[in-house]
Design a protein around this motif. Structure first.
Motif, PDB file in Angstrom:
ATOM      1  N   THR A  43       0.855  -1.080   0.369  1.00 32.86           N
ATOM      2  CA  THR A  43      -0.264   0.300  -0.793  1.00 32.86           C
ATOM      3  C   THR A  43       0.948   0.869  -0.270  1.00 32.86           C
ATOM      4  N   GLY A  44       0.699   2.002  -0.538  1.00 34.29           N
ATOM      5  CA  GLY A  44       0.869   3.906  -0.392  1.00 34.29           C
ATOM      6  C   GLY A  44       0.426   5.252  -0.589  1.00 34.29           C
ATOM      7  N   THR A  45       0.353   6.004  -0.316  1.00 31.76           N
ATOM      8  CA  THR A  45       0.032   7.423  -0.524  1.00 31.76           C
ATOM      9  C   THR A  45       1.120   8.289  -1.167  1.00 31.76           C
ATOM     10  N   VAL A  46      -0.171   9.632  -1.829  1.00 31.88           N
ATOM     11  CA  VAL A  46       0.725   9.928  -2.452  1.00 31.88           C
ATOM     12  C   VAL A  46      -0.008  11.538  -2.862  1.00 31.88           C
ATOM     13  N   THR A  47       0.592  12.643  -1.768  1.00 33.66           N
ATOM     14  CA  THR A  47      -0.253  14.020  -1.497  1.00 33.66           C
ATOM     15  C   THR A  47       0.147  14.721  -2.836  1.00 33.66           C
ATOM     16  N   PHE A  48      -1.099  15.277  -3.472  1.00 35.96           N
ATOM     17  CA  PHE A  48       0.250  15.910  -4.749  1.00 35.96           C
ATOM     18  C   PHE A  48      -0.984  17.314  -4.955  1.00 35.96           C
ATOM     19  N   ARG A  49      -0.734  18.154  -5.672  1.00 38.55           N
ATOM     20  CA  ARG A  49      -1.335  19.569  -5.878  1.00 38.55           C
ATOM     21  C   ARG A  49      -1.746  18.964  -7.792  1.00 38.55           C
ATOM     22  N   ALA A  50      -2.391  19.819  -8.393  1.00 46.63           N
ATOM     23  CA  ALA A  50      -2.186  19.335  -9.801  1.00 46.63           C
ATOM     24  C   ALA A  50      -3.602  20.610  -9.757  1.00 46.63           C
ATOM     25  N   ARG A  51      -2.532  21.392 -11.025  1.00 46.51           N
ATOM     26  CA  ARG A  51      -2.925  23.086 -11.563  1.00 46.51           C
ATOM     27  C   ARG A  51      -4.037  22.262 -12.628  1.00 46.51           C
ATOM     28  N   HIS A  52      -4.553  23.100 -13.437  1.00 41.92           N
ATOM     29  CA  HIS A  52      -5.678  23.333 -14.082  1.00 41.92           C
ATOM     30  C   HIS A  52      -6.301  24.572 -14.167  1.00 41.92           C
ATOM     31  N   THR A  53      -7.205  24.419 -15.784  1.00 41.13           N
ATOM     32  CA  THR A  53      -7.728  25.832 -15.907  1.00 41.13           C
ATOM     33  C   THR A  53      -8.878  25.127 -16.696  1.00 41.13           C
ATOM     34  N   THR A  54      -9.938  25.961 -16.407  1.00 39.23           N
ATOM     35  CA  THR A  54     -10.651  25.490 -17.518  1.00 39.23           C
ATOM     36  C   THR A  54     -11.885  26.834 -17.665  1.00 39.23           C
ATOM     37  N   PRO A  55     -12.542  27.012 -18.281  1.00 45.66           N
ATOM     38  CA  PRO A  55     -12.723  28.292 -18.793  1.00 45.66           C
ATOM     39  C   PRO A  55     -13.842  29.603 -17.739  1.00 45.66           C
ATOM     40  N   ALA A  56     -14.022  28.608 -16.193  1.00 44.96           N
ATOM     41  CA  ALA A  56     -13.967  30.075 -15.762  1.00 44.96           C
ATOM     42  C   ALA A  56     -12.400  30.327 -14.872  1.00 44.96           C
ATOM     43  N   GLY A  57     -11.469  29.844 -15.436  1.00 51.29           N
ATOM     44  CA  GLY A  57     -10.174  30.659 -14.861  1.00 51.29           C
ATOM     45  C   GLY A  57      -9.642  29.136 -13.916  1.00 51.29           C
ATOM     46  N   PRO A  58      -7.847  29.779 -13.644  1.00 54.21           N
ATOM     47  CA  PRO A  58      -7.335  28.401 -13.028  1.00 54.21           C
ATOM     48  C   PRO A  58      -8.267  28.423 -11.935  1.00 54.21           C
ATOM     49  N   GLY A  59      -7.144  26.724 -11.687  1.00 56.61           N
ATOM     50  CA  GLY A  59      -7.688  26.118 -10.158  1.00 56.61           C
ATOM     51  C   GLY A  59      -6.893  24.937 -10.074  1.00 56.61           C
ATOM     52  N   GLU A  60      -6.710  24.267  -8.771  1.00 52.24           N
ATOM     53  CA  GLU A  60      -5.505  23.433  -8.920  1.00 52.24           C
ATOM     54  C   GLU A  60      -6.575  21.776  -7.738  1.00 52.24           C
ATOM     55  N   GLN A  61      -6.149  20.797  -7.650  1.00 47.31           N
ATOM     56  CA  GLN A  61      -6.294  19.785  -7.137  1.00 47.31           C
ATOM     57  C   GLN A  61      -5.945  19.751  -5.850  1.00 47.31           C
ATOM     58  N   ARG A  62      -6.259  19.494  -4.960  1.00 52.20           N
ATOM     59  CA  ARG A  62      -5.106  18.900  -3.512  1.00 52.20           C
ATOM     60  C   ARG A  62      -5.902  17.689  -3.545  1.00 52.20           C
ATOM     61  N   GLU A  63      -4.798  16.676  -3.133  1.00 48.22           N
ATOM     62  CA  GLU A  63      -5.489  15.054  -3.142  1.00 48.22           C
ATOM     63  C   GLU A  63      -4.004  14.772  -1.888  1.00 48.22           C
TER      64      GLU A  63
END
Length: 152
Positions: free
Chosen positions: A109-129
């Motif tokens: 087993t293992g875990t990975v914590t990450f931040r992923a940046r993205h853009t959509t028509p509404a503007g920039p954002g990020e997902q942290r998981e």
């Protein structure tokens, strides 16, 4: 260790309509290699990620090239959705690995914590998981994730 059946090699997702990533492009996962030499080989089935982090990076790249089949194939059977509809308006801009626990060749087993940046028509954002991974039939698969509040 159980022997895995041979995989049929799939065409690279970069050949699909709508993807600007080619085998010679920089890999979306952020490693200093081409897509074909990095995550592309996982997407085609030519190789399998050896660690939970490598699987996380290849899944991020699959989102970037819109390879829903790879995402479903690398999802744990117990938590895998029946289908996956990727938003074609989302453009993934970068991946940052914040922390990992276990997830090596010596773990199940293992875990990975990450931040992923993205853009959509509404503007920039990020997902942290914080994603959980486990071995299934000898291969790393994604189980599920939680959304941490500011901790790595």
């Amino acid at each position: 260790m159980a022997r895995r059946p041979a995989r049929t090699r799939r065409p690279a997702p970069a050949a699909r309509a709508g993807s600007a990533v080619t085998d010679a492009s920089p890999c979306p996962c952020g490693h200093p290699a081409t897509y074909g030499a990095c995550c592309g080989r996982f997407h085609t089935g030519a190789a399998a990620p050896a660690t939970a982090e490598a699987l996380m990076r290849s899944r991020y790249s699959a989102f970037a090239v819109r390879d829903a089949a790879y995402l479903l194939r690398t999802w744990a059977p117990a938590t895998r959705p029946a289908t996956l509809d990727l938003d074609t308006a989302t453009r993934w801009q970068g991946l940052e690995i914040l922390a990992t626990t276990e997830g090596t060749a010596f773990h199940t087993t293992g875990t990975v914590t990450f931040r992923a940046r993205h853009t959509t028509p509404a503007g920039p954002g990020e997902q942290r998981e914080r994603s959980r991974f486990e071995r299934h039939d000898g291969a790393w698969v994604y189980v599920d994730g939680t959304f941490p509040d500011g901790d790595a």
